[in-house]
Design a protein around this motif. Structure first.
Motif, PDB file in Angstrom:
ATOM      1  N   ALA A   1       4.072   5.613   2.550  1.00 20.64           N
ATOM      2  CA  ALA A   1       4.481   7.019   2.678  1.00 20.64           C
ATOM      3  C   ALA A   1       4.297   7.520   4.102  1.00 20.64           C
ATOM      4  O   ALA A   1       5.123   8.282   4.627  1.00 20.64           O
ATOM      5  N   LEU A   2       3.206   7.066   4.760  1.00 22.25           N
ATOM      6  CA  LEU A   2       2.980   7.440   6.164  1.00 22.25           C
ATOM      7  C   LEU A   2       4.112   6.936   7.046  1.00 22.25           C
ATOM      8  O   LEU A   2       4.613   7.664   7.917  1.00 22.25           O
TER       9      LEU A   2
ATOM     10  N   ALA B   1      -4.189   3.982  11.104  1.00 20.32           N
ATOM     11  CA  ALA B   1      -4.243   3.488   9.720  1.00 20.32           C
ATOM     12  C   ALA B   1      -4.302   1.965   9.687  1.00 20.32           C
ATOM     13  O   ALA B   1      -4.995   1.374   8.846  1.00 20.32           O
TER      14      ALA B   1
ATOM     15  N   ASP C   1       0.851  -1.196   0.000  1.00 23.86           N
ATOM     16  CA  ASP C   1       0.000   0.000   0.000  1.00 23.86           C
ATOM     17  C   ASP C   1       0.886   1.245   0.000  1.00 23.86           C
ATOM     18  O   ASP C   1       1.454   1.604   1.050  1.00 23.86           O
ATOM     19  N   PRO C   2       1.020   1.905  -1.131  1.00 25.47           N
ATOM     20  CA  PRO C   2       1.920   3.085  -1.227  1.00 25.47           C
ATOM     21  C   PRO C   2       1.550   4.196  -0.254  1.00 25.47           C
ATOM     22  O   PRO C   2       2.435   4.863   0.295  1.00 25.47           O
ATOM     23  N   GLU C   3       0.252   4.401  -0.033  1.00 26.17           N
ATOM     24  CA  GLU C   3      -0.157   5.476   0.869  1.00 26.17           C
ATOM     25  C   GLU C   3       0.308   5.212   2.284  1.00 26.17           C
ATOM     26  O   GLU C   3       0.842   6.100   2.964  1.00 26.17           O
ATOM     27  N   PHE C   4       0.159   3.955   2.733  1.00 25.12           N
ATOM     28  CA  PHE C   4       0.626   3.613   4.085  1.00 25.12           C
ATOM     29  C   PHE C   4       2.150   3.642   4.150  1.00 25.12           C
ATOM     30  O   PHE C   4       2.734   4.083   5.148  1.00 25.12           O
TER      31      PHE C   4
ATOM     32  N   ARG D   1       7.358   8.992   6.370  1.00 23.69           N
ATOM     33  CA  ARG D   1       7.339  10.335   6.968  1.00 23.69           C
ATOM     34  C   ARG D   1       7.655  10.315   8.453  1.00 23.69           C
ATOM     35  O   ARG D   1       8.211  11.278   8.991  1.00 23.69           O
TER      36      ARG D   1
ATOM     37  N   ASP E   1      -1.044   7.886  14.587  1.00 27.43           N
ATOM     38  CA  ASP E   1      -1.522   7.943  13.200  1.00 27.43           C
ATOM     39  C   ASP E   1      -1.264   6.618  12.493  1.00 27.43           C
ATOM     40  O   ASP E   1      -2.096   6.146  11.706  1.00 27.43           O
TER      41      ASP E   1
ATOM     42  N   SER F   1      -9.488  -1.017   6.998  1.00 28.55           N
ATOM     43  CA  SER F   1      -8.113  -1.460   6.747  1.00 28.55           C
ATOM     44  C   SER F   1      -8.090  -2.947   6.435  1.00 28.55           C
ATOM     45  O   SER F   1      -8.654  -3.752   7.181  1.00 28.55           O
TER      46      SER F   1
END
Length: 819
Positions: free
Chosen positions: A561-562, A584, A556-559, A565, A580, A590
């Protein structure tokens, strides 16, 4: 101050002059105590022993707080075991999901959660398939290639491999065994445990789940605490159904020989039954549950009761064969034996009560119940039996009924008296040399016995996987039921405990997991793990929340990235804004929510890390490794898991055994010195009385190791029991010797009279008790058989040392204190 003589006089008057009053009072008391029999609850299995165990408390919290915890033994959980050519095939996975869905659909089964490899594969194909019905549709619609690809991708999902058997092959997408889970909502207050209990509300639930599984397909079987509960209850009953008739026949045969008179035999049996009724009635009134360890109490009451009964009747017969009337004979008998019985009762109660110091609740209960039971036995055999015997003889004489076998056992001139006199012969010729040899032999036995193993496991309380041959030949009424739990446990341990076959150790961490370094602590704890932990590139191969994070970030690219960060040191582990990250992972939509909640609680206050242990390591090594890993977590980790819990109980068992023995010996020595000071003015007799039992304990310890009998939940009590029961034999000889010596001042004549008068009764008691208890080896529960063997050995060694070692000890005592 009331003297011993005045107390004896009052007891004599009550027994001899008012026997009917005594009999009536005891029968009324028996009715009162019998009222408690129906109030006795039952308790069985290993969960009796886990109270106050820190590792078990941690495991309980894991079972309660983490969803889908498959391997922790949860009393609210059912395990579905599937075995087929390939459990990852479309048809096999559909059967697993169908059983789970049908069980979940029934409100009475209270299913609040499910888990299986089939569910993971389905969600790997379609993450939106969050219900069992949807997952079945996904598997039905997927092609064989899609299913195989999903299995290979699911291989990276934390916990997936642990649901599959040893032969799982991700490349071929195949395995011959898998396990699924159902989580049930059970009544509040029912906690989980590493062991299994006797009564469980899951018994009927799991039987209904088994019916569902049978209807779906024959390759799925059901396992859980309810199934174990049913077998634990059944195995106790089946063991008693085999043991009780055999023991009763043997005991009856020896009692027939010992009493040789139907009336005396009947009185002895009635007294034994009364002692057992009083004791178990007391348990009911005192609200003490009947656990497996308390099965031993009737055995001990029989041991002491038989001894008391034979001594009472035998001593009375010694007087009657001299031509004395019934009342004077009974008065002489009670004068002497009430003191002896009191000494034996006091030492036995102290021996058994020493188990009250144990940290294990069932052993504490055993100490209380057995001590109270021995007091009841003293009253029944010291007061009721003499009164009943006297009244029966007077009644028999008044109506002209004949009597049989009134000659005392081991009377002078018999072949038996010659054999029993071996100890006196040694005492005459070389007492000091014999005691030196005895010291050497007993010291060697004690040293050898220090190598005794300590054991605690579910299997101790369950029947073996294969029944012994003699069981096959039993008639239908005695044949035990079919037992499958042991075979299932062995299968689960072989196939699923770990790919290496060595087991699992869990580190449970409770604290504020929102702190920035919480995950970093778990990451660093896995570096350079103890040697016995399965590792790769010097990092522990652990199942934890970190694995869920890695797996989800990879797809999952979005996770991803989280995570990136909030990963300040670029090691792939978030160390900022952890809430956070957790949000997620555990969001309702999820795809990894279920996996995440296996490793973190919904309030982010606790987590678990599961480490795989390499095969072939001792329990102690596993515990040490777990404690080292737990100590690396600053939040305060606790090592747990079944191995850790059971090892803690093993250590407690050993400590209980040694503490009980030490307390029993010290208390008994002080008691005997005080009693002999009061009644004889010679406290040193108390120390002399202890010598034979010390020899017997040394021989017992060596024999236990020789026969491969470990210290377990039952045998842990054996050394304090050996003091309590064993002192019975030497106390009778020492007290009788003191009485004879006071009258005649003839050392060897007193020893001869003692052995001829008391030795025969001791022999009868030993044969009856040891054979009756040895029958426990026929029990289909291993722990009962082991206990029967060690009790029989304890009684035999106690008798042997009483008749062989006590006479030389008394000669040396005479030289030191009298001559």
């Amino acid at each position: 101050m009331v003297s011993v003589d005045s107390l004896l006089e009052r007891a004599d008057s009550l027994i001899v002059d008012r026997p009917r009053v005594v009999i009536g009072a005891f029968l009324v008391l028996t009715l009162v105590m019998a009222g408690g029999l129906g109030q006795t609850a039952t308790q069985s299995g290993t969960d009796q022993f886990i109270e106050g165990n820190e590792a078990q408390e941690a495991l309980d919290e894991i079972n309660e707080e983490f969803e889908g915890t498959t391997f922790a033994t949860d009393t609210g959980g059912t395990t579905l075991i599937q075995r087929s050519e390939n459990v990852l095939s479309r048809s096999a996975m559909l059967r697993m999901l169908a059983v789970q869905e049908r069980a979940q659909a029934r409100e009475d089964l209270r299913v609040v959660g499910t888990g299986s490899a089939a569910s993971i594969v389905a969600q790997t194909i379609d993450p939106s398939a969050t219900t069992l019905a949807a997952q079945q549709r996904v598997i039905e619609d997927a092609s064989a290639g899609q299913i195989d690809d999903a299995v290979r991708r699911a291989d990276d999902t934390p916990g997936f491999r642990s649901l599959l058997g040893e032969d799982y092959n991700p490349t071929a997408a195949s395995a011959s065994a898998t396990i699924g889970s159902l989580t049930h909502e059970v009544p509040s207050g029912l906690s989980s445990s590493a062991g299994q209990g006797g009564s469980s509300p899951l018994t009927s639930i799991q039987r209904d789940v088994a019916d569902i599984a049978d209807a779906v397909g024959s390759d799925i079987t059901v396992f859980g605490s309810g199934i174990i509960s049913g077998e634990l209850s059944g195995v106790v009953g089946d063991s008693l159904a085999i043991v009780v008739p055999a023991a009763s026949l043997l005991i009856l045969a020896f009692l027939v020989y010992a009493y040789r008179d139907p009336v005396d035999l009947l009185l002895g049996v009635i007294s034994l039954v009364m002692a057992i009724v009083w004791t178990f009635g007391f348990m009911g009134w005192a609200d003490i549950p009947f656990g497996q360890i308390l099965i031993t109490v009737p055995v001990l009451l029989l041991a002491v009761g038989i001894d008391f009964g034979i001594h009472a009747v035998n001593r009375y017969r010694e007087e009657r064969v001299e031509g004395r009337e019934a009342k004077p004979s009974m008065r002489t008998t009670t004068d002497q034996l009430l003191v002896a019985f009191f000494i034996v009762t006091g030492t036995t109660v102290l021996g058994f009560s020493a188990n009250g110091l144990s940290d294990l609740p069932p052993i504490r209960d055993f100490g209380i119940v057995s001590a109270v039971g021995i007091v009841f036995t003293f009253l029944i055999f010291g007061v009721f039996l003499p009164a009943a015997k006297l009244y029966a003889d007077e009644l028999r004489e008044s109506v002209g009924l004949p009597s049989f076998g009134q000659q005392p056992i081991g009377s002078e001139g018999s072949a038996l008296s010659g054999a029993l006199g071996a100890g006196v012969t040694v005492a005459r010729r070389a007492p000091k040399l014999f005691l030196i040899l005895t010291l050497v032999v007993s010291s060697g036995a004690a040293a050898y016995g220090t190598g005794l193993d300590t054991s605690f496991s579910n299997e101790d309380f369950l029947p073996p996987e294969e029944m012994p041959d003699y069981v096959e030949g039993l008639p239908a009424g005695l044949a035990p039921g079919e037992y499958t739990v042991t075979e299932t446990i062995n299968f689960l341990e072989d196939e699923f405990q770990s790919s290496e076959g060595g087991g699992t150790v869990i580190v449970y961490v409770r604290g504020n997991l929102r702190q920035e370094d919480s995950l970093e602590q778990l990451y660093r704890a896995n570096e350079d793990p103890p040697d016995i932990i399965v590792a790769e590139d010097r990092r522990a191969d652990a199942q934890s929340l970190l694995g869920v994070i890695d797996s989800y970030a990879a797809r999952d690219p979005e996770f991803a990235a989280l995570v990136e960060r909030n990963d300040l040191n670029d090691n792939g582990v978030p160390d900022d804004n952890l809430e956070d990250v957790y949000d997620a992972l555990t969001a309702p939509d999820s795809p990894v929510r279920d996996q995440a909640l296996r490793f973190i609680t919904e309030d982010y206050s606790a987590t678990q890390v599961r480490y795989t242990v390499e095969a072939g390591n001792s329990d102690a090594a596993v515990v040490d490794a777990g404690e080292e890993l737990a100590g690396r977590v600053r939040e305060g980790g606790v090592a747990t898991g079944q191995t850790v819990v059971f090892k803690a109980i093993q250590d407690t068992i050993l400590l209980s055994s040694l503490t009980g023995l030490a307390a029993a010996l010290v208390a008994t020595a002080l008691f005997l010195m005080f009693i002999y000071y009061v009644i004889e003015g010679r406290p040193s007799l108390g120390l002399a009385n202890l010598v034979p039992i010390l020899v017997a304990i040394a021989l017992l310890a060596g024999s236990m190791r020789f026969f491969g009998v470990p210290l377990n939940a039952l045998t842990a009590t054996i050394f304090s029991i050996a003091v309590g029961v064993g002192i019975d034999y030497s106390a009778h000889i020492v007290h009788r010797f003191a009485e004879e010596f006071d009258e005649t001042d003839d050392l060897y004549g007193s020893l001869d009279a003692t052995v001829q008068g008391t030795g025969g009764a001791l022999l009868g008691s030993m044969l009856t008790t040891s054979s009756g208890t040895a029958v426990l080896v026929l029990a289909i529960t291993p722990i009962l058989g082991q206990f029967g063997l060690v009790i029989a050995l304890s009684v035999f060694f106690s008798f042997l040392t009483a008749v062989l070692v006590t006479p030389p000890v008394m000669v040396v005592w005479h030289e030191v204190t009298v001559a």
